[in-house]
Design a protein around this motif. Structure first.
Motif, short mmCIF file in Angstrom:
data_model
loop_
_atom_site.label_atom_id
_atom_site.label_comp_id
_atom_site.label_asym_id
_atom_site.label_seq_id
_atom_site.Cartn_x
_atom_site.Cartn_y
_atom_site.Cartn_z
N HIS A 60 0.83 -1.21 0.00
CA HIS A 60 0.00 0.00 0.00
C HIS A 60 0.87 1.26 0.00
O HIS A 60 0.59 2.22 -0.73
CB HIS A 60 -0.94 0.00 1.20
N HIS A 63 2.30 1.62 -3.48
CA HIS A 63 1.28 2.13 -4.40
C HIS A 63 1.11 3.64 -4.23
O HIS A 63 0.97 4.38 -5.20
CB HIS A 63 -0.05 1.43 -4.19
N THR A 64 1.13 4.08 -2.97
CA THR A 64 0.98 5.52 -2.70
C THR A 64 2.17 6.29 -3.24
O THR A 64 2.01 7.35 -3.86
CB THR A 64 0.82 5.75 -1.19
N TYR A 67 1.89 6.54 -6.93
CA TYR A 67 0.88 7.55 -7.25
C TYR A 67 1.50 8.96 -7.17
O TYR A 67 1.33 9.78 -8.08
CB TYR A 67 -0.29 7.43 -6.29
N ARG A 97 -5.66 1.68 -7.78
CA ARG A 97 -5.97 1.34 -6.37
C ARG A 97 -6.00 2.60 -5.51
O ARG A 97 -6.91 2.78 -4.70
CB ARG A 97 -4.90 0.39 -5.80
N ILE A 98 -5.01 3.46 -5.68
CA ILE A 98 -4.96 4.68 -4.86
C ILE A 98 -6.08 5.64 -5.25
O ILE A 98 -6.71 6.24 -4.38
CB ILE A 98 -3.57 5.36 -4.97
N GLU A 99 -6.37 5.73 -6.51
CA GLU A 99 -7.47 6.60 -6.96
C GLU A 99 -8.79 6.12 -6.35
O GLU A 99 -9.60 6.93 -5.91
CB GLU A 99 -7.53 6.57 -8.49
N GLU A 101 -9.13 4.61 -3.52
CA GLU A 101 -9.10 4.89 -2.07
C GLU A 101 -9.40 6.34 -1.73
O GLU A 101 -9.67 6.66 -0.58
CB GLU A 101 -7.74 4.51 -1.50
N ARG A 102 -9.34 7.20 -2.72
CA ARG A 102 -9.60 8.62 -2.46
C ARG A 102 -11.04 8.86 -2.05
O ARG A 102 -11.37 9.96 -1.59
CB ARG A 102 -9.25 9.46 -3.67
N PHE A 107 -8.26 9.33 4.07
CA PHE A 107 -7.14 9.02 3.18
C PHE A 107 -6.95 10.13 2.15
O PHE A 107 -5.81 10.49 1.82
CB PHE A 107 -7.34 7.66 2.49
N ASP A 108 -8.04 10.67 1.65
CA ASP A 108 -7.95 11.74 0.67
C ASP A 108 -7.22 12.96 1.26
O ASP A 108 -6.37 13.56 0.59
CB ASP A 108 -9.34 12.14 0.18
N LEU A 111 -3.50 12.04 1.53
CA LEU A 111 -2.89 12.01 0.20
C LEU A 111 -2.73 13.42 -0.37
O LEU A 111 -1.71 13.74 -0.98
CB LEU A 111 -3.71 11.14 -0.75
#
Length: 134
Positions: A60, A63-64, A67, A97-99, A101-102, A107-108, A111
C-alpha cells in the motif's frame, strides 16, 4: 501564379512545456516520493522501493509512492515503473488502487497533504521550472 504546395517556415518551434528529465532526476523523484510516504506511513523507504513482493502495508505504501511519483512529480508511467522496479501495468494498477481509495475522506486528506509536499519537492529537484531561478 503557380500554387505553392508548402507553407512558409513559421520560424522556430516553441520549446516543450516539460523538458526531458535525466534518468538520475527520475530516480531521485521516485526516491523522494518513497521518502515522503515513509514519513507519513512509518514504513522504511528501502522497503517501499524494493523490487520484491511485500506485505500488504508495504504494498500500500509503495502504491501511494507510485501515485505521488506519477501525479505530483509528473513522471510518465514508464519512468515510474523503472524507478520502482516494476512494469508499466503494475504501475497502472497501483494508480487505480490509490485513486479508488480517495473515496475515503481521511485518506484523501492525507494524500492531498503528501501531494502538496511532493509538488514542493519537485520544484527543488527541477531547478528553474517555475521561475525559481536556482
Amino acid at each position: 501564379m503557380p500554387h505553392q504546395s508548402h507553407r512558409p517556415n513559421p520560424g522556430p518551434r516553441p520549446l516543450p512545456r516539460f523538458l526531458p528529465i535525466p534518468p538520475q532526476q527520475q530516480r531521485l523523484q521516485c526516491q523522494v516520493s518513497a521518502e515522503i510516504v515513509s514519513a507519513f506511513f512509518g514504513i522504511a523507504a528501502p522497503d517501499i522501493l524494493s523490487p520484491r513482493r511485500a506485505r500488504a502495508d508495504i504494498a500500500h505504501a509503495r502504491h501511494t509512492a507510485i501515485y505521488l511519483a506519477h501525479v505530483a512529480f509528473q513522471l510518465p508511467l514508464v519512468f515510474v515503473a523503472k524507478g520502482f522496479g516494476r512494469d508499466r501495468t503494475s504501475v497502472a494498477y497501483a494508480l487505480q488502487r490509490i485513486e479508488d481509495e480517495r473515496d475515503d475522506p481521511d485518506f484523501d486528506r492525507l494524500l492531498t497533504r503528501m501531494e502538496q509536499l511532493s509538488r514542493a519537492c519537485r520544484q527543488l529537484t527541477l531547478p528553474g521550472e517555475h521561475g525559481e531561478g536556482f
